[in-house]
Design a protein around this motif. Structure first.
Motif, PDB file in Angstrom:
ATOM      1  N   SER A 164       0.817  -1.202   0.000  1.00 18.16           N
ATOM      2  CA  SER A 164       0.000   0.000   0.000  1.00 18.16           C
ATOM      3  C   SER A 164       0.857   1.261   0.000  1.00 18.16           C
ATOM      4  O   SER A 164       1.858   1.338   0.721  1.00 18.16           O
ATOM      5  N   TYR A 176      -3.206  10.404   1.201  1.00 24.59           N
ATOM      6  CA  TYR A 176      -3.738   9.799  -0.017  1.00 24.59           C
ATOM      7  C   TYR A 176      -3.285   8.337  -0.032  1.00 24.59           C
ATOM      8  O   TYR A 176      -2.098   8.041   0.035  1.00 24.59           O
ATOM      9  N   LYS A 178      -3.368   4.423  -1.697  1.00 25.17           N
ATOM     10  CA  LYS A 178      -3.597   3.530  -2.832  1.00 25.17           C
ATOM     11  C   LYS A 178      -3.407   2.100  -2.378  1.00 25.17           C
ATOM     12  O   LYS A 178      -2.327   1.734  -1.901  1.00 25.17           O
ATOM     13  N   SER A 182      -4.942  -2.894  -5.844  1.00 26.68           N
ATOM     14  CA  SER A 182      -5.662  -2.209  -6.909  1.00 26.68           C
ATOM     15  C   SER A 182      -4.891  -2.287  -8.221  1.00 26.68           C
ATOM     16  O   SER A 182      -3.676  -2.081  -8.257  1.00 26.68           O
ATOM     17  N   ASP A 185      -4.296   2.662 -11.960  1.00 26.78           N
ATOM     18  CA  ASP A 185      -3.277   3.659 -11.623  1.00 26.78           C
ATOM     19  C   ASP A 185      -3.878   4.875 -10.941  1.00 26.78           C
ATOM     20  O   ASP A 185      -3.175   5.651 -10.294  1.00 26.78           O
ATOM     21  N   ASP A 186      -5.186   5.092 -11.106  1.00 24.66           N
ATOM     22  CA  ASP A 186      -5.843   6.309 -10.604  1.00 24.66           C
ATOM     23  C   ASP A 186      -6.667   6.075  -9.351  1.00 24.66           C
ATOM     24  O   ASP A 186      -7.407   6.963  -8.923  1.00 24.66           O
ATOM     25  N   ASP A 187      -6.572   4.913  -8.769  1.00 24.25           N
ATOM     26  CA  ASP A 187      -7.441   4.553  -7.639  1.00 24.25           C
ATOM     27  C   ASP A 187      -6.830   5.038  -6.321  1.00 24.25           C
ATOM     28  O   ASP A 187      -6.156   4.289  -5.608  1.00 24.25           O
ATOM     29  N   TRP A 188      -7.077   6.310  -5.976  1.00 24.57           N
ATOM     30  CA  TRP A 188      -6.561   6.909  -4.750  1.00 24.57           C
ATOM     31  C   TRP A 188      -7.716   7.338  -3.854  1.00 24.57           C
ATOM     32  O   TRP A 188      -8.716   7.868  -4.328  1.00 24.57           O
TER      33      TRP A 188
END
Length: 391
Positions: A164, A176, A178, A182, A185-188
């Motif tokens: 993580s 922030y 992630k 996941s 690439d944009d999953d924050w």
């Protein structure tokens, strides 16, 4: 996404000849200490068992960022001054340059894998050293206050087993996150800690446990330290820390012990706060020391915590606070490393001849120092084995 195009570079002939006598090359996790120079490109390799100088490495960049895998023979070196980094297999001595979108500031080897998490000037990502492929996430962590190209305005915490990413925002009290599982690439996810921070400060530096259980973080203004439990969305606070003065990093890097039972905070004025999670502490034990702390470590099977800084290094028992030993000196401590068996503390100083100073943590006895060749000031110590989750 990108990959380095450069072929692996070999060691200089004099170094290759010296290393050819060993089938293991430079890979000796319990014996070899790598000391990066503060002022030059050089990294000195010393055998702490024999005291012999093994070799001196030069990657052509000042090695301000240097880490080693705990379960493989790979070492990585980078610098905030360069838009590339190097990997080196310590068994084969082969090197590989990897080009990056911006300079490197932090990195973390992922256990039981060939992955390295990296923090660049304003982005984070992963490098797979099985093929040296680079995956940089598109989200940027920057600031409207940016004044210098090389500054960062965030700090990366990384949970090594869950993979993580936890990014601390220097301007705002936000984390922030992630998830390591996941695929996007944009999953924050944004975690807002503003209700927990009375000063309204952004976040400073910190460390994450290996499996997302807790984070130990500081406020950017140095007013307090926080233990954050993500699964319960719960916070423990040190309460007020520093009281006067200003400095770039008023609180030092906090520390989580290897069993995730103790969390320790300190500031440069000598205020210390220790949470014993095994006892269920909601409020920390408070200490003060008469020197300026720079590093926190633990050792001897997590029975002892170590506080090191300007003009002193302290060894103190977790179970008995009166069981304390302080060694005093004039210079500033540059780096501290505890060996993988947790029995020996190694440290370097910013004055005198370049040396690795040693303490037997079990007996609190100072051991004979080892001379370091090939560097003028050993500013960072690393080994392939270590007792701590905080690297």
């Amino acid at each position: 996404m990108g990959e380095s195009r450069e072929k692996g570079a070999e060691l200089p002939p004099w170094a290759s000849a010296r290393m050819s006598k060993s089938s293991e090359g430079l890979y000796s996790p319990t014996r070899h200490v790598f000391a990066a120079d503060r002022f030059s490109n050089f990294i000195s390799v010393t055998d702490i068992v024999s005291g012999a100088h093994v070799t001196t490495l030069d990657f052509g960049i000042r090695p301000h960022v240097m880490e080693m895998s705990r379960d493989s023979s790979m070492m990585a070196v980078g610098s905030p001054e360069s838009k590339w980094m190097y990997f080196m297999d310590l068994r084969t001595l082969k090197r590989q340059r990897v080009d990056l979108p911006s300079p490197l500031f932090q990195m973390f080897f992922v256990p039981q894998s060939t992955l390295v998490a990296v923090a660049l000037r304003d982005q984070v990502g992963m490098i797979d050293y099985s093929d040296f492929s680079v995956r940089i996430f598109p989200r940027r962590f920057d600031s409207d206050q940016r004044q210098a190209l090389l500054n960062t305005y965030y700090s990366l915490l990384f949970s090594s087993f869950s993979k993580s990413f936890w990014v601390l925002d220097e301007d705002r009290p936000f984390i922030y996150h992630k998830d390591g599982d996941s695929k996007s690439d944009d999953d924050w996810r944004t975690i807002d800690l503003s209700k927990h921070i009375g000063s309204g400060s952004g976040l400073g530096i910190g460390v994450a446990s290996t499996e997302d259980d807790l984070l130990a973080i500081t406020t950017d203004d140095g007013s307090e330290g926080l233990v954050y439990f993500p699964q319960q969305d719960r916070i423990l606070s040190t309460g007020p820390m520093r009281t006067v003065g200003t400095t770039n990093e008023p609180m030092i890097m906090p520390y989580i012990d290897a069993y995730t039972q103790h969390v320790i905070f300190a500031d440069v004025q000598g205020n210390v706060a220790l949470f014993d999670l095994k006892k269920g502490d909601e409020k920390p034990q408070r200490f003060t020391v008469d020197f300026s702390p720079r590093f926190i470590r633990t050792g001897w099977l997590e029975s002892t915590w170590i506080l090191a800084g300007d003009k002193g290094i302290m060894f103190q028992s977790f179970d008995d606070p009166s069981d304390r030993r302080i060694d005093r000196f004039r210079p500033e401590i540059m780096s501290v490393w505890v060996t993988g068996d947790s029995k020996t503390a190694l440290y370097s100083l910013d004055e005198w001849a370049p040396q690795i100073f040693r303490y037997d943590i079990r007996t609190r006895r100072k051991l004979k120092p080892i001379r370091v060749r090939g560097v003028t000031m050993p500013a960072m110590l690393r080994m392939g084995s270590n007792n701590s989750i905080c690297y």
